[in-house]
Write a protein that holds these residues in place. Structure first.
Motif, PDB file in Angstrom:
ATOM      1  N   ARG A   1       0.817  -1.215   0.000  1.00 48.46           N
ATOM      2  CA  ARG A   1       0.000   0.000   0.000  1.00 48.46           C
ATOM      3  C   ARG A   1       0.855   1.271   0.000  1.00 48.46           C
ATOM      4  O   ARG A   1       0.340   2.359  -0.165  1.00 48.46           O
ATOM      5  CB  ARG A   1      -0.919   0.012   1.226  1.00 48.46           C
TER       6      ARG A   1
ATOM      7  N   HIS B   1      -1.982   3.869  -0.490  1.00 51.84           N
ATOM      8  CA  HIS B   1      -3.296   3.589  -1.068  1.00 51.84           C
ATOM      9  C   HIS B   1      -4.169   2.948   0.006  1.00 51.84           C
ATOM     10  O   HIS B   1      -3.959   1.794   0.399  1.00 51.84           O
ATOM     11  CB  HIS B   1      -3.174   2.638  -2.268  1.00 51.84           C
TER      12      HIS B   1
ATOM     13  N   ASP C   1      -9.650   3.526  -1.023  1.00 51.67           N
ATOM     14  CA  ASP C   1      -9.877   3.925  -2.416  1.00 51.67           C
ATOM     15  C   ASP C   1      -9.341   5.325  -2.723  1.00 51.67           C
ATOM     16  O   ASP C   1      -9.875   6.013  -3.606  1.00 51.67           O
ATOM     17  CB  ASP C   1     -11.373   3.861  -2.768  1.00 51.67           C
ATOM     18  N   HIS C   2      -8.325   5.752  -2.001  1.00 49.05           N
ATOM     19  CA  HIS C   2      -7.719   7.053  -2.247  1.00 49.05           C
ATOM     20  C   HIS C   2      -6.189   6.928  -2.261  1.00 49.05           C
ATOM     21  O   HIS C   2      -5.619   6.043  -1.625  1.00 49.05           O
ATOM     22  CB  HIS C   2      -8.114   8.063  -1.163  1.00 49.05           C
TER      23      HIS C   2
ATOM     24  N   GLU D   1      -9.632  -0.412   7.072  1.00 48.18           N
ATOM     25  CA  GLU D   1     -10.170  -0.527   5.717  1.00 48.18           C
ATOM     26  C   GLU D   1     -10.796  -1.893   5.480  1.00 48.18           C
ATOM     27  O   GLU D   1     -11.905  -1.991   4.935  1.00 48.18           O
ATOM     28  CB  GLU D   1      -9.060  -0.295   4.701  1.00 48.18           C
TER      29      GLU D   1
END
Length: 256
Positions: free
Chosen positions: A38, A54, A57-58, A85
């Motif tokens: 990520r 990441h 979703d951003h 998340e």
């Protein structure tokens, strides 16, 4: 060898335990690898050092400072972000009142905000400038609730700045707040002050030195502690905690 003998049963149990250990190590390695994927770095060198992540979703860009513990993204923060998340149904943060203590660069607070929480990101006064920058840069016009940044020096002016009568947090988030510093008593006092009977603490702890590790035992004098996830390769454990002695509400009987 007699397949029903105690010796055979012992060997069989040892083999099962070894296979379970290997499976656990493989699972740990796979999840840690996914968490670390990520993170990304700028393709070009810029005048300001930053790292990218990441989550939710951003694409999140975090400005760091290498001269201060609190201005660096530590692995515990990534573990907590990944948990928030991937467990957003069980731990639904939408419209929940959330405070992060020791927010540092703000990554955890940013992810919680992107997941719909009303977040207060807190840290020492000297870290608030960079924290505010990161939070604003990554949440403006992207979140249901714009997060707040507020000073919180552990154990100092708690009732003045966070009065018990008006401050109610559904969740307290903490990542890597226990390390070699002289404020462990104040940290415990801060947890105690902010936590109501129904507040859930989600705390990612990296185990280092014995003195700091003993904090967990002291923490358990006030809070019921449950291990949610364990990452041996990182020496990080993710805990869920709630206040001891809270009144548990029983479901009412249905009258037909």
């Amino acid at each position: 060898m007699d397949l029903t003998s105690p010796q055979h049963n012992h060997l069989q149990n040892e083999l099962i335990r070894e296979l379970e250990r290997q499976e656990g190590e493989k699972e740990d390695e796979d999840i840690v690898a996914e968490i670390m994927r990520r993170r990304f770095f700028p393709a070009l060198i810029t005048h300001k050092a930053w790292e990218g992540f990441h989550f939710a979703d951003h694409e999140i860009r975090i400005t760091e400072a290498t001269d201060c513990y609190g201005a660096v993204v530590w692995p515990s923060a990534l573990v907590l972000c990944y948990f928030l998340e991937t467990n957003s149904k069980q731990y639904n943060l939408v419209d929940k009142n959330v405070i992060e203590i020791g927010a540092g660069t703000g990554l955890v607070s940013i992810v919680a905000s992107l997941l719909g929480a009303l977040v207060t990101a807190t840290d020492l006064p000297e870290l608030l400038g960079n924290l505010q920058h990161n939070v604003l840069q990554n949440t403006k016009l992207k979140c249901k609730h714009q997060p707040r940044v507020k000073e919180l020096s552990w154990g100092i002016d708690l009732e003045k700045n966070f009065p018990r009568s008006s401050c109610h947090f559904d969740y307290i988030l903490a990542a890597d707040v226990v390390y070699h510093h002289p404020f462990l008593d104040e940290l415990l006092l801060t947890f105690d002050h902010l936590c109501k009977n129904d507040t859930v603490i989600l705390w990612a702890m990296k185990f280092r030195l014995e003195k700091e590790n003993q904090f967990v035992g002291r923490f358990q004098t006030l809070f019921d502690l449950e291990v949610i996830s364990d990452f041996p390769s990182l020496n990080i454990t993710l805990y869920k905690a709630m206040r001891k002695g809270r009144v548990k509400v029983r479901p009412s009987k249905v009258v037909v």
